[in-house]
Structure formats: structure tokens, C-alpha cells
Scaffold this motif. Structure first.
Motif, PDB file in Angstrom:
ATOM      1  N   TYR A  57      10.907   4.385  -9.901  1.00  0.00           N
ATOM      2  CA  TYR A  57      11.148   4.037 -11.303  1.00  0.00           C
ATOM      3  C   TYR A  57      11.145   2.522 -11.520  1.00  0.00           C
ATOM      4  O   TYR A  57      10.635   2.028 -12.537  1.00  0.00           O
ATOM      5  N   ILE A  58      11.713   1.772 -10.584  1.00  0.00           N
ATOM      6  CA  ILE A  58      11.752   0.313 -10.729  1.00  0.00           C
ATOM      7  C   ILE A  58      10.342  -0.265 -10.764  1.00  0.00           C
ATOM      8  O   ILE A  58      10.013  -1.093 -11.621  1.00  0.00           O
ATOM      9  N   TYR A  59       9.499   0.188  -9.837  1.00  0.00           N
ATOM     10  CA  TYR A  59       8.132  -0.353  -9.805  1.00  0.00           C
ATOM     11  C   TYR A  59       7.308   0.113 -11.004  1.00  0.00           C
ATOM     12  O   TYR A  59       6.473  -0.636 -11.514  1.00  0.00           O
ATOM     13  N   ASN A 110       0.825  -1.212   0.000  1.00  0.00           N
ATOM     14  CA  ASN A 110       0.000   0.000   0.000  1.00  0.00           C
ATOM     15  C   ASN A 110       0.858   1.259   0.000  1.00  0.00           C
ATOM     16  O   ASN A 110       0.524   2.251  -0.657  1.00  0.00           O
ATOM     17  N   ILE A 111       1.961   1.207   0.710  1.00  0.00           N
ATOM     18  CA  ILE A 111       2.869   2.361   0.751  1.00  0.00           C
ATOM     19  C   ILE A 111       3.451   2.617  -0.627  1.00  0.00           C
ATOM     20  O   ILE A 111       3.489   3.760  -1.113  1.00  0.00           O
ATOM     21  N   ILE A 112       3.892   1.550  -1.289  1.00  0.00           N
ATOM     22  CA  ILE A 112       4.500   1.703  -2.609  1.00  0.00           C
ATOM     23  C   ILE A 112       3.483   2.184  -3.632  1.00  0.00           C
ATOM     24  O   ILE A 112       3.751   3.083  -4.438  1.00  0.00           O
ATOM     25  N   LEU A 113       2.282   1.616  -3.602  1.00  0.00           N
ATOM     26  CA  LEU A 113       1.243   2.029  -4.546  1.00  0.00           C
ATOM     27  C   LEU A 113       0.871   3.500  -4.347  1.00  0.00           C
ATOM     28  O   LEU A 113       0.599   4.219  -5.317  1.00  0.00           O
ATOM     29  N   LYS A 114       0.880   3.950  -3.106  1.00  0.00           N
ATOM     30  CA  LYS A 114       0.577   5.354  -2.823  1.00  0.00           C
ATOM     31  C   LYS A 114       1.668   6.253  -3.423  1.00  0.00           C
ATOM     32  O   LYS A 114       1.369   7.310  -4.006  1.00  0.00           O
ATOM     33  N   GLU A 115       2.916   5.815  -3.327  1.00  0.00           N
ATOM     34  CA  GLU A 115       4.019   6.590  -3.894  1.00  0.00           C
ATOM     35  C   GLU A 115       3.932   6.628  -5.425  1.00  0.00           C
ATOM     36  O   GLU A 115       4.223   7.651  -6.057  1.00  0.00           O
ATOM     37  N   LEU A 116       3.524   5.523  -6.018  1.00  0.00           N
ATOM     38  CA  LEU A 116       3.455   5.448  -7.482  1.00  0.00           C
ATOM     39  C   LEU A 116       2.379   6.358  -8.049  1.00  0.00           C
ATOM     40  O   LEU A 116       2.442   6.750  -9.223  1.00  0.00           O
ATOM     41  N   ASN A 117       1.387   6.684  -7.244  1.00  0.00           N
ATOM     42  CA  ASN A 117       0.304   7.552  -7.698  1.00  0.00           C
ATOM     43  C   ASN A 117       0.645   9.034  -7.562  1.00  0.00           C
ATOM     44  O   ASN A 117      -0.114   9.888  -8.018  1.00  0.00           O
ATOM     45  N   LYS A 118       1.778   9.327  -6.969  1.00  0.00           N
ATOM     46  CA  LYS A 118       2.194  10.720  -6.802  1.00  0.00           C
ATOM     47  C   LYS A 118       2.855  11.235  -8.075  1.00  0.00           C
ATOM     48  O   LYS A 118       3.367  10.468  -8.893  1.00  0.00           O
ATOM     49  N   LEU A 147       8.450  -2.349 -13.728  1.00  0.00           N
ATOM     50  CA  LEU A 147       7.950  -3.707 -13.533  1.00  0.00           C
ATOM     51  C   LEU A 147       6.439  -3.798 -13.755  1.00  0.00           C
ATOM     52  O   LEU A 147       5.943  -4.737 -14.386  1.00  0.00           O
ATOM     53  N   LEU A 148       5.695  -2.822 -13.253  1.00  0.00           N
ATOM     54  CA  LEU A 148       4.241  -2.858 -13.403  1.00  0.00           C
ATOM     55  C   LEU A 148       3.816  -2.595 -14.837  1.00  0.00           C
ATOM     56  O   LEU A 148       2.791  -3.116 -15.289  1.00  0.00           O
ATOM     57  N   SER A 149       4.588  -1.803 -15.573  1.00  0.00           N
ATOM     58  CA  SER A 149       4.250  -1.577 -16.985  1.00  0.00           C
ATOM     59  C   SER A 149       4.486  -2.848 -17.799  1.00  0.00           C
ATOM     60  O   SER A 149       3.689  -3.176 -18.687  1.00  0.00           O
TER      61      SER A 149
END
Length: 208
Positions: A156-158, A134-142, A161-163
Motif C-alpha cells: 500500500y505504501i508503494y 525488482n522484488i517490490i515492482l513484482k509484488e505491486l503487479n500482483k 508513493l508511486l501514484s
């Protein structure tokens, strides 16, 4: 959960993606010469990384795997022909950081890193607790401007990987092979029916 059930669930997860004529043309243009084609967007190291990652995401079992429907080429063409410059830059940055950390962790060049090696690396990034996820997903939405300097590499890594995960699943489920031979498929659809039980399709999701 077996592979066919998992595929049904995956198609539900990409329901917001639209297979436009341009994307369908990209899918049909992917060559079967998966070992010899030359990428237009990916570097050779990126091609190798994406190939291993796609194979880990959807390996071949009793059904075709991601590599059987030329997913690496699909991702290459999507980023070359469709994606925005901003997303291209984020992908390249994430791939570069992931590559450097992989080389540092395994102490060998990308060309020598195997699928099993990448599997171990992915475990370090993806086998997270719900809290960490949840912490990482919140950061990715910023917005990138609001990401602390200490978390830039992780961001950038996530994103990278998610793309790869997204386009692997999307390209796989919209490919001709999977659309016609794995998912429920009607080449001459009739009237539109708003609610059809999966029992009517033998438990299969409809081809996109």
C-alpha cells in the motif's frame, strides 16, 4: 543531468497517458490560492503529505516546480473526479499507513513534519538496490489477494508513493505553464510529421 534534460526524459515516460478533455478541465480549474483551497478527496494530513512529496519530486529551480502549477490540487481532483473507487481506496489505505509510519519514525504529528523530514523518509523507501526494486515492482503487479500478509503495508505504501509520483509528473508536464513555456509548443499545429528531430525544437520535447 540538468532540469530541462530531465523534463524531456520525464515526458517520454508518461507518453502512454492521454490528456483527455476532462483532465485538461481539471488542470485549468486548479486555483492559484494554493494555501487556502479546500480539498475534495484528500484529508488535511494527506494534503500536507502530497504537497511535500510533490515538491520533493519536482522542486522549483530555474524552472517552475510542481507547487507552482498547483499539483496538489490536481491530484486531489483526479482522485475525486476521475479515479475508480478501487484506486481511491488503495490511495487512502497507502496514505494512512505511510502517515502512521512517518509519525512513528519521526515521533511528531504530520502537521509538524517538514519537507526535509519527508526527504529522509523517501530515502528509506526509494533508494533501493536493483534487486530490491525488482522484488517490490513484482509484488505491486500482483492482485492484492495474492500479497502475503507480511507485505501488505509495503504494498500500500508503494502504491501511494508511486501514484503521487505519476500524477505529479503527468500534471506538471500537461499544465499550461510547462506546456507553453518549457516544452516545445505549437498553438496552431500543421501537418502531422511522424519523426521530428529534437534539434528542430532546440532539444525540447513536445508539449502533450
Amino acid at each position: 543531468m540538468n532540469r530541462r534534460t530531465a523534463l524531456k526524459n520525464l515526458t517520454a515516460g508518461i507518453g502512454y497517458s492521454i490528456a483527455t478533455p476532462a483532465i485538461l478541465n481539471i488542470l485549468s480549474s486548479c486555483s492559484n490560492n494554493s494555501d487556502t483551497w479546500t480539498p475534495l478527496f484528500l484529508s488535511e494530513d494527506e494534503k500536507l503529505m502530497v504537497t511535500h512529496l510533490a515538491d520533493l519530486i519536482l522542486p522549483k529551480t530555474e524552472l517552475p516546480g510542481a507547487l507552482d502549477v498547483n499539483i496538489t490540487q490536481f491530484i486531489d481532483l483526479m482522485y475525486h473526479d476521475i479515479e475508480t473507487k478501487e484506486h481511491q481506496d488503495i490511495f487512502k489505505k497507502g496514505a494512512d499507513i505511510f502517515s502512521k509510519k512517518s509519525i512513528q519514525s519521526l515521533n511528531k504529528p504530520i502537521s509538524d513534519i517538514t519537507k526535509d523530514d519527508f526527504s529522509l523518509l523517501l530515502d528509506t523507501y526509494l533508494n533501493l538496490s536493483n534487486t530490491d526494486s525488482n522484488i517490490i515492482l513484482k509484488e505491486l503487479n500482483k492482485d492484492i489477494k495474492n500479497i502475503p500478509e507480511t507485505k501488505i503495508d509495503t504494498y500500500y505504501i508503494y502504491k501511494f508513493l508511486l501514484s503521487v509520483r505519476h500524477y505529479t509528473i503527468f500534471g506538471y508536464c500537461t499544465s499550461e505553464e510547462i506546456g507553453e513555456n518549457v516544452l516545445a509548443y505549437d498553438p496552431i499545429p500543421g501537418v502531422q510529421l511522424g519523426c521530428i528531430s529534437v534539434e528542430d525544437t532546440g532539444g525540447k520535447a513536445w508539449s502533450l
